[in-house]
Design an enzyme around this catalytic site. Structure first.
Site, mmCIF file in Angstrom:
data_model
loop_
_atom_site.group_PDB
_atom_site.id
_atom_site.type_symbol
_atom_site.label_atom_id
_atom_site.label_comp_id
_atom_site.label_asym_id
_atom_site.label_seq_id
_atom_site.Cartn_x
_atom_site.Cartn_y
_atom_site.Cartn_z
ATOM 1 N NE ARG A 163 11.290 52.028 3.685
ATOM 2 C CZ ARG A 163 10.707 52.300 2.526
ATOM 3 N NH1 ARG A 163 9.868 53.337 2.433
ATOM 4 N NH2 ARG A 163 10.942 51.554 1.467
ATOM 5 C CB SER A 237 16.072 48.862 1.677
ATOM 6 O OG SER A 237 15.416 48.807 0.444
ATOM 7 C CD GLU A 333 14.217 50.374 5.515
ATOM 8 O OE1 GLU A 333 13.744 49.542 6.309
ATOM 9 O OE2 GLU A 333 14.011 50.349 4.296
HETATM 10 N N1 EPU Z 1 19.872 50.544 -8.799
HETATM 11 C C1 EPU Z 1 21.207 50.316 -9.082
HETATM 12 N N2 EPU Z 1 21.768 49.143 -8.666
HETATM 13 C C2 EPU Z 1 21.051 48.183 -8.007
HETATM 14 C C3 EPU Z 1 19.677 48.415 -7.739
HETATM 15 C C4 EPU Z 1 19.110 49.608 -8.134
HETATM 16 O O1 EPU Z 1 21.894 51.143 -9.674
HETATM 17 O O2 EPU Z 1 21.627 47.153 -7.643
HETATM 18 C C5 EPU Z 1 19.265 51.809 -9.216
HETATM 19 C C6 EPU Z 1 18.025 51.583 -10.068
HETATM 20 O O3 EPU Z 1 18.351 51.503 -11.413
HETATM 21 C C7 EPU Z 1 17.183 52.772 -9.754
HETATM 22 C C8 EPU Z 1 17.555 53.131 -8.334
HETATM 23 O O4 EPU Z 1 18.792 52.477 -8.046
HETATM 24 O O5 EPU Z 1 17.537 53.862 -10.564
HETATM 25 C C9 EPU Z 1 16.496 52.744 -7.326
HETATM 26 O O6 EPU Z 1 16.295 51.343 -7.321
HETATM 27 P P1 EPU Z 1 14.882 50.661 -6.981
HETATM 28 O O7 EPU Z 1 13.809 51.218 -7.843
HETATM 29 O O8 EPU Z 1 15.083 49.188 -6.979
HETATM 30 O O9 EPU Z 1 14.502 51.156 -5.528
HETATM 31 P P2 EPU Z 1 15.346 51.484 -4.214
HETATM 32 O O10 EPU Z 1 15.421 52.962 -4.064
HETATM 33 O O11 EPU Z 1 16.640 50.741 -4.216
HETATM 34 C C10 EPU Z 1 13.274 51.648 -2.662
HETATM 35 C C11 EPU Z 1 12.864 51.129 -1.330
HETATM 36 C C12 EPU Z 1 12.378 49.689 -1.439
HETATM 37 C C13 EPU Z 1 11.213 49.657 -2.413
HETATM 38 C C14 EPU Z 1 11.682 50.207 -3.766
HETATM 39 C C15 EPU Z 1 10.547 50.343 -4.736
HETATM 40 C C16 EPU Z 1 14.154 52.317 0.322
HETATM 41 C C17 EPU Z 1 15.280 52.258 1.313
HETATM 42 N N3 EPU Z 1 13.955 51.212 -0.384
HETATM 43 O O12 EPU Z 1 14.409 50.890 -3.070
HETATM 44 O O13 EPU Z 1 11.909 49.283 -0.163
HETATM 45 O O14 EPU Z 1 10.716 48.341 -2.578
HETATM 46 O O15 EPU Z 1 12.212 51.538 -3.576
HETATM 47 O O16 EPU Z 1 9.720 51.376 -4.351
HETATM 48 O O17 EPU Z 1 13.480 53.330 0.228
HETATM 49 C C18 EPU Z 1 12.596 48.236 1.857
HETATM 50 O O18 EPU Z 1 12.363 49.309 2.423
HETATM 51 O O19 EPU Z 1 13.018 47.225 2.493
HETATM 52 C C19 EPU Z 1 12.417 48.135 0.423
HETATM 53 C C20 EPU Z 1 12.719 47.028 -0.264
#
Ligand code: EPU
Length: 337
Positions: A163, A237, A333
């Protein structure tokens, strides 16, 4: 070029927050962009550049000129093993991904349904489901606001990170992106390394996924987990996933054995901000119209008439609690205006 005054920005950001821009203009050519910048410089007023406002929280009325980039156009050159696409900065990102997938070109399919414009994609090096836009990026063109000259910026010069790019740092106020070039594969190998994607394909009984299957899977996952900004205001995010050193990681994982983490090539660990926020009990929280999404704790939402300062304040309360409970700093972010 039509400069308007006292324009409500709510329709121009995905948070949909009401705030007034002193002056506002849409530009659809590089020449119009030059004229808009010259207008602001002659009036000795600041200017800010806007794509589709999907990574911005507006917390107050905005002084100066907002320049909304509407430079459109897409061309492709297909060779034996690759297709090179050249897209105007104002093009809708998802529509470019869809067009690539319809042509059978691979590389961007994991980035389906990310709100925003092509010009904004390199700024924060958008990424999702195991892919970042940098993996297909060739170069971009950007207007230097001091000289008015359009220059090519190479991939190395962009200094892409998680990012991150030079456009968020050294070139923040210096260059305005006007078009971007990507190289896609005509015989693509899909990336299904992200667990959600693999599970979605499995549940759809897809054995040998093609580019279009991965695209469909990503669209389905996003529609299920993330709020549609057309229905509920949000900017994806709100925070980055924090990266910590080995010692910090070891202490945290000893105390929280189920904590998700991703080992990085440099020996650090990326933690899931969503999990940390969720553990603090914020998921589904609502105060007035400012809240935390009930299916993704990393996404702050505007249920209708929240003002930017309420959302900013909520984000700070979240940062403090994650710091208190886990000793981890969450970095925003999104951009705050
Ligand atoms: N999780 C929780 N609680 C929640 C949501 C998620 O415990 O409410 C846990 C999930 O179980 C998982 C982990 O957190 O183990 C990661 O969750 P997720 O796969 O949904 O991805 P993220 O790390 O929260 C990132 C990006 C997203 C992107 C997704 C998928 C960042 C800041 N965000 O989210 O990007 O779509 O991975 O690759 O890196 C964005 O940048 O706006 C965005 C949506």
């Amino acid at each position: 070029m039509h400069i308007q005054h006292n324009v409500d920005l709510a329709p121009f950001t995905t948070f949909g927050i009401h705030a007034v821009a002193e002056s506002f203009v849409e530009v659809s050519t590089i020449e119009e962009l030059r004229k808009a910048i010259a207008w602001a410089q002659a009036a000795n007023t600041p200017f800010k550049v806007l794509g589709s406002g999907s990574n911005i929280l507006v917390t107050d009325d905005v002084a100066g000129l907002i320049i909304r980039i509407r430079i459109m156009g897409r061309t492709s050159t297909v060779e034996a093993s690759s297709a090179t696409i050249h897209c105007g900065a104002g093009e809708n990102w998802h529509s470019i991904v869809q067009w690539s997938v319809e042509n059978g070109w691979g590389g961007l399919e994991n980035l389906a349904l990310i709100p925003g414009t092509v010009g904004a994609a390199p700024m924060q090096n958008i990424g999702a489901y195991g892919t970042e836009q940098s993996s297909c990026f060739v170069e971009l063109q950007a207007l230097d606001v001091t000289t008015g000259i359009v220059a090519t910026v190479t991939k190395d010069e962009c200094a892409f990170g998680y990012r991150e790019s030079i456009f968020k740092r050294d070139l923040r106020h210096q260059m305005v992106i006007t078009s971007v070039t990507y190289r896609l594969a005509t015989a693509p190998v899909v990336n299904v390394s992200y667990r959600d994607v693999a599970e979605e394909l499995h549940s759809c009984a897809v054995i040998e996924p093609q580019v279009a299957d991965v695209f469909d899977a990503v669209v389905a996952i996003r529609q299920r987990k993330l709020p549609d900004p057309r229905v509920i205001g949000n900017a994806g995010s709100f925070f980055k996933n924090p990266v910590v050193d080995l010692d910090t990681y070891a202490q945290l994982v000893a105390a929280h054995p189920t904590m998700p983490s991703y080992a990085q090539a440099d020996g650090t660990y990326k933690l899931a901000a969503a999990w940390l926020i969720d553990q603090c009990g914020w998921k589904g929280y609502r105060s007035g119209d400012a809240g935390v999404h009930d299916r993704q704790a990393l996404v702050l939402v505007n249920h209708g008439n929240a003002v930017g300062s309420q959302l900013l304040e909520l984000s700070m309360r979240i940062q403090h609690q994650v710091q208190d409970q886990f000793g981890v700093d969450l970095e925003r972010e999104i951009n705050v205006w």
